[in-house]
Design an enzyme around this catalytic site. Structure first.
Site, short mmCIF file in Angstrom:
data_model
loop_
_atom_site.label_atom_id
_atom_site.label_comp_id
_atom_site.label_asym_id
_atom_site.label_seq_id
_atom_site.Cartn_x
_atom_site.Cartn_y
_atom_site.Cartn_z
N CYS A 18 0.80 -1.23 0.00
CA CYS A 18 0.00 0.00 0.00
C CYS A 18 0.84 1.27 0.00
O CYS A 18 0.84 2.01 -0.98
CB CYS A 18 -0.93 0.00 1.21
SG CYS A 18 -2.10 -1.37 1.16
N1 LIG Z 1 -2.84 -5.84 1.94
C1 LIG Z 1 -3.39 -4.82 2.58
O1 LIG Z 1 -3.15 -4.63 3.75
C2 LIG Z 1 -4.34 -3.86 1.86
C3 LIG Z 1 -5.03 -2.91 2.64
C4 LIG Z 1 -5.92 -2.07 2.03
C5 LIG Z 1 -6.10 -2.13 0.65
N2 LIG Z 1 -5.41 -3.04 -0.11
C6 LIG Z 1 -5.69 -3.07 -1.54
O2 LIG Z 1 -6.50 -4.21 -1.82
C7 LIG Z 1 -6.17 -4.74 -3.10
C8 LIG Z 1 -5.78 -6.20 -2.97
O3 LIG Z 1 -4.62 -6.29 -2.15
P1 LIG Z 1 -4.16 -7.62 -1.45
O4 LIG Z 1 -3.11 -7.24 -0.48
O5 LIG Z 1 -5.33 -8.39 -0.95
O6 LIG Z 1 -3.50 -8.40 -2.70
P2 LIG Z 1 -3.11 -9.94 -2.77
O7 LIG Z 1 -2.07 -10.04 -3.81
O8 LIG Z 1 -2.86 -10.47 -1.41
O9 LIG Z 1 -4.44 -10.65 -3.27
C9 LIG Z 1 -4.98 -10.43 -4.52
C10 LIG Z 1 -5.54 -11.75 -5.05
O10 LIG Z 1 -6.14 -11.48 -6.31
C11 LIG Z 1 -5.89 -12.58 -7.14
N3 LIG Z 1 -6.08 -12.17 -8.53
C12 LIG Z 1 -5.24 -11.52 -9.35
N4 LIG Z 1 -5.81 -11.30 -10.55
C13 LIG Z 1 -7.05 -11.83 -10.48
C14 LIG Z 1 -8.13 -11.90 -11.39
N5 LIG Z 1 -8.03 -11.41 -12.63
N6 LIG Z 1 -9.26 -12.50 -10.97
C15 LIG Z 1 -9.35 -13.02 -9.73
N7 LIG Z 1 -8.37 -12.97 -8.82
C16 LIG Z 1 -7.23 -12.37 -9.19
C17 LIG Z 1 -4.49 -13.00 -6.79
O11 LIG Z 1 -4.23 -14.35 -7.19
C18 LIG Z 1 -4.49 -12.82 -5.28
O12 LIG Z 1 -4.87 -14.00 -4.62
C19 LIG Z 1 -5.06 -3.85 -3.66
O13 LIG Z 1 -5.64 -2.85 -4.44
C20 LIG Z 1 -4.47 -3.24 -2.40
O14 LIG Z 1 -3.87 -1.99 -2.67
C21 LIG Z 1 -4.54 -3.92 0.48
#
Ligand SMILES: NC(=O)c1ccc[n+]([C@@H]2O[C@H](COP(=O)([O-])OP(=O)(O)OC[C@H]3O[C@@H](n4cnc5c(N)ncnc54)[C@H](O)[C@@H]3O)[C@@H](O)[C@H]2O)c1
Length: 431
Positions: A268
């Site tokens: 992030c």
């Molecule tokens: N990690 C955090 O603490 C956090 C906090 C707030 C916001 N976010 C935001 O949330 C979003 C996701 O982050 P995250 O940390 O969960 O990412 P992550 O990489 O842990 O998880 C994302 C998942 O999406 C899957 N994926 C990718 N392409 C895909 C598709 N086309 N269809 C279906 N699944 C697909 C991946 O395989 C993965 O399992 C990002 O935009 C991030 O900025 C993350």
């Protein structure tokens, strides 16, 4: 009809992207009694989750098993999107190699569900992104499939505020901001979230909701940049910045403590601010605070390396051939998330200089492959003999399970980036 289904918990909730954000959300919806459908393109993750196993360090497997027992399904079959009343998108939003927003994951996701959409569904984007994404990228794809957004399909943006590994805040207790394309979309969005979080915070538009998330993360990035700059100055002045922050934090109003460290990490804070920088150019504006904070924060790994070099020098040792132990390789304490971890940058710099590097981190048993180095490293166990055998021990991430007394008693040289050692000591260098 959709609102009633959501309110009465008879709706099926689809979560797309089962990662750090998607899994806790799925678990929470399951806990309150909704029927769940989880989607991901990663077959390995799907198989683990189906078997009731977590692949994320701080999420226990028994919670996944409980959700499966409650009827949650996980799949890579996107035709099942038509079975869900709500589709919540939590896919990655990284930067590309030019440090510009990479919306390919969002676009792929929307492309893969559009053929299976039906009237009466709500789509909520949760991925962090710049203001305008939902309206400019997601909405046209839905509209081009022949749906009228606002009457037939409802579109909302509701940013995630996950703080991985922090037991004080849960999905339930963190208020959730929500904006809709129309007033009706917003009402559907409120119904989607009000049963799973204590407080929904409605805002007037999709773009306001998108900017809210970026403001929160930019606020952190800029303040961490400020305190990192203060750290460099305090160091030159021979003042301990951690002592100063602790003292300043006793002010009961108008001061919020931020802590310096070896650099920004995670999916992030190092990334999201640059989504806004990019979008701001369309409006002829330069977001100077963001750029400046980015510049200072990205210098931190080099600052740490310079402290290791001077510490070794004090002991008449070059970096070349020295044994260096990195304590903590995840970007944040008490979790195993390695994304954008500054420890990786520091390890790469030290290896480039000819050091022999090992690491210890109970949250990261194996180090994933790195940019230039074909390392196949495994976390080492910490004991007195191991500690005393290294020329330098770097505290990069101050996990609670390290024995700091043992480290202090047995390490030849400690470079401390987290302010764990406040009292001056012959073997500690603050960094
Ligand atoms: N990690 C955090 O603490 C956090 C906090 C707030 C916001 N976010 C935001 O949330 C979003 C996701 O982050 P995250 O940390 O969960 O990412 P992550 O990489 O842990 O998880 C994302 C998942 O999406 C899957 N994926 C990718 N392409 C895909 C598709 N086309 N269809 C279906 N699944 C697909 C991946 O395989 C993965 O399992 C990002 O935009 C991030 O900025 C993350």
């Amino acid at each position: 009809m959709l609102i009633e289904k959501l309110k009465s918990k008879s709706a099926t909730i689809g979560i797309i992207g089962l990662g750090y954000v998607g899994i806790p959300l799925l678990l929470r919806y399951s806990e309150v009694g909704y029927k769940l459908l989880g989607f991901d393109i990663d077959k390995e993750k799907i198989n683990k989750l189906k078997a009731g196993k977590s692949y994320i360090d701080h999420i226990p497997s028994h919670k996944i098993q409980e959700a499966i027992d409650m009827g949650a399904e996980v799949t890579d079959d996107f035709s099942r999107a038509s079975d869900a009343d709500a589709l919540i998108i939590c896919v990655p939003t990284p930067l590309n190699k030019y440090r510009e927003p990479d919306l390919s994951y969002i676009n792929q996701t929307v492309d893969s569900i559009v053929p299976f959409l039906r009237k009466g569904q709500v789509i909520s984007l949760e991925s962090t992104t710049y203001p305008g994404t939902t309206e400019e990228e997601v909405l046209p794809k839905i509209a081009s499939a022949g749906f009228e957004v606002g009457t037939e399909i409802f579109l909302v943006y509701s940013p995630e505020r996950e703080d991985p590994g922090n037991p004080e805040f849960t999905t339930k207790s963190i208020p959730k901001v929500c904006g809709g394309y129309t007033e009706k979309c917003k009402q559907v969005g409120i119904a989607l979230y009000e049963n799973v979080v204590n407080q929904v915070v409605p805002v007037s538009s999709l773009r306001a909701a998108e900017l809210t998330k970026l403001l929160e993360n930019i606020h952190r990035a800029v303040n961490i940049g400020l305190v990192n700059e203060m750290k460099i100055l305090a160091d030159r002045m021979d003042i301990d910045i951690h002592e100063v922050i602790r003292a300043a934090a006793t002010k009961p109003f108008g001061f919020v403590p931020y802590y310096p460290g070896p650099g920004l990490g995670g999916h992030c804070i190092p990334i999201d601010p640059f989504y806004l920088t990019w979008k701001a150019r369309e409006y002829g504006l330069h977001t100077r605070f963001i750029e400046l904070a980015g510049e200072i924060n990205s210098l931190m790994p080099d600052f740490v390396v310079s402290k290791i070099v001077s510490g070794l020098n004090r002991n008449a040792k070059p970096v070349l051939g020295s044994n260096i132990l990195i304590l903590g390789v995840s970007y944040k304490k008490n979790i195993g998330d390695m994304r954008e971890s500054p420890s990786v940058v520091i390890i790469e710099r030290l290896l480039d200089m000819g050091a022999i590097v090992e690491y210890s981190d109970s949250h990261v048993p194996f180090l994933p492959a790195m940019r230039n180095q074909q390392l196949n490293h495994q976390s080492i166990a910490l004991d007195e003999a191991a500690l005393s055998s290294f020329d330098c021990v770097l505290i990069a991430t101050d996990h609670d399970d390290f024995d700091y007394q043992m480290i202090s008693d047995h390490a030849q040289l400690i470079v401390d980036t987290r302010g764990r050692f406040l009292d001056p000591s012959h073997n500690v260098i603050k960094s």
